[in-house]
Design an enzyme around this catalytic site. Sequence first.
Site, PDB file in Angstrom:
ATOM      1  CG  HIS A 133      45.523  31.967  36.574  1.00  0.00           C
ATOM      2  ND1 HIS A 133      45.042  30.981  36.278  1.00  0.00           N
ATOM      3  CD2 HIS A 133      45.059  32.955  35.825  1.00  0.00           C
ATOM      4  CE1 HIS A 133      43.955  31.128  35.335  1.00  0.00           C
ATOM      5  NE2 HIS A 133      44.043  32.560  34.886  1.00  0.00           N
ATOM      6  CG  ASP A 229      46.209  40.604  36.267  1.00  0.00           C
ATOM      7  OD1 ASP A 229      44.986  40.612  35.194  1.00  0.00           O
ATOM      8  OD2 ASP A 229      46.226  39.831  36.892  1.00  0.00           O
TER       9      ASP A 229
HETATM   10  N1  NVA Z   1      44.575  38.924  38.597  1.00  0.00           N
HETATM   11  C1  NVA Z   1      43.329  38.639  38.181  1.00  0.00           C
HETATM   12  C2  NVA Z   1      43.448  37.580  36.891  1.00  0.00           C
HETATM   13  C3  NVA Z   1      42.274  37.244  36.319  1.00  0.00           C
HETATM   14  C4  NVA Z   1      42.413  36.168  35.378  1.00  0.00           C
HETATM   15  C5  NVA Z   1      42.123  38.182  39.052  1.00  0.00           C
HETATM   16  O1  NVA Z   1      42.626  37.519  39.947  1.00  0.00           O
HETATM   17  O2  NVA Z   1      40.937  38.894  39.012  1.00  0.00           O
HETATM   18  N1   CP Z   2      42.929  34.663  32.181  1.00  0.00           N
HETATM   19  C1   CP Z   2      41.557  34.255  32.691  1.00  0.00           C
HETATM   20  O1   CP Z   2      41.623  33.397  33.741  1.00  0.00           O
HETATM   21  O2   CP Z   2      40.581  34.506  32.468  1.00  0.00           O
HETATM   22  P1   CP Z   2      38.840  34.232  32.884  1.00  0.00           P
HETATM   23  O3   CP Z   2      38.973  34.802  34.193  1.00  0.00           O
HETATM   24  O4   CP Z   2      38.026  34.660  31.902  1.00  0.00           O
HETATM   25  O5   CP Z   2      39.004  32.764  33.125  1.00  0.00           O
END
Ligand code: NVA
Ligand code: CP
Length: 330
Positions: A133, A229
């Site tokens: 990310h 997270d």
């Molecule tokens: N680890 C989480 C991050 C969300 C921004 C996901 O992938 O759902």
């Molecule tokens: N942190 C983040 O990526 O949030 P969203 O899933 O709302 O884009």
Amino acid sequence: MNLYGRDFLKLLDFTPQEISYLVDLAGELKDKKQKGILHEELKGKNVALIFEKTSTRTRCAFEVAAHDLGMGSTYLNPTDSQIGKKESIADTARVLAGMFDGIEYRGFEQEIVENIASHSKVPVWNGLTNEFHPTQMLADLLTIKEHFGHLKGIRLAYLGDARYNTGNSLMVMCAKMGMHFVAVSNKKYFPSQELIDTCQEIAKETGATLEFTEDVFAGTKGADVISTDIWVSMGEPDEVWEERIKDLEPYRVTMDVMKNAGDKAVFMHCLPSFHDLNTGIGKDIKNKYGLDEMEVTDEVFESDRSIVFREAENRMHTIKAVMLATLKKD
Ligand code: NVA
Ligand code: CP
């Protein structure tokens, strides 16, 4: 620094100097935004925003940043486009690259976004994959720099699922920027050995350190940043909740963890977060497993140690920096 035409797929592809440049550019763009200085530097351009998973922050950040830069944006939602179903990723990438000046992609495996980039003649930006990310990391760096005044030497302890996009990316971020990364979790949730080895090599150059521990109190002692997270990420099946809760409950961020870290420690989270019962999933988990809070207590989340909303705002300024740096020819 010239990043014109580059993709932004993962921090591993960028030097520490390039990452610093993007963070500092974001700081300048934030300053302009706060002063009301308009600068439609990319007027006439258009970007495509493909989301195969849901989003609040990333989507809004791209849309607002594109608008501020004078660009048009088209959002393709998780169900309505042909991508991957009736049309291959490679064909979609070539179609969109003919109409747009840049493409954002949020989806599943990292290899999909890498594949889009290899078939696209315009820059491709990773808006989250299972593995990484990277735009979130730029926002985290800007937030840490704003708070502490510097990045090098900052100690970041990450509690919870450290083998998914956020944990992996934070480890890479710390390795690149000469920071100290501590994964504090059940060892089932440490990043892969391959990624750890890659980051250890980078750390030799930058002075970063990487630690992995199952001991919450040793792992969080003296940390500047405590980060976590959600325990189950988008795309993972509901069946994993039970095991995840059992494995990760000892790694919840509590006020005791913050106190153990020390007075200067702040709390960060990419969001969304399950810190209370005001979400559908939060209520389901309460009904099934009796939990009122998950990865972080409401007390920590709402405390003055928590800088999560500044972190969320910084998504917009940093994504704006990525688009400007990769689309503007000097
Ligand atoms: N680890 C989480 C991050 C969300 C921004 C996901 O992938 O759902
Ligand atoms: N942190 C983040 O990526 O949030 P969203 O899933 O709302 O884009």
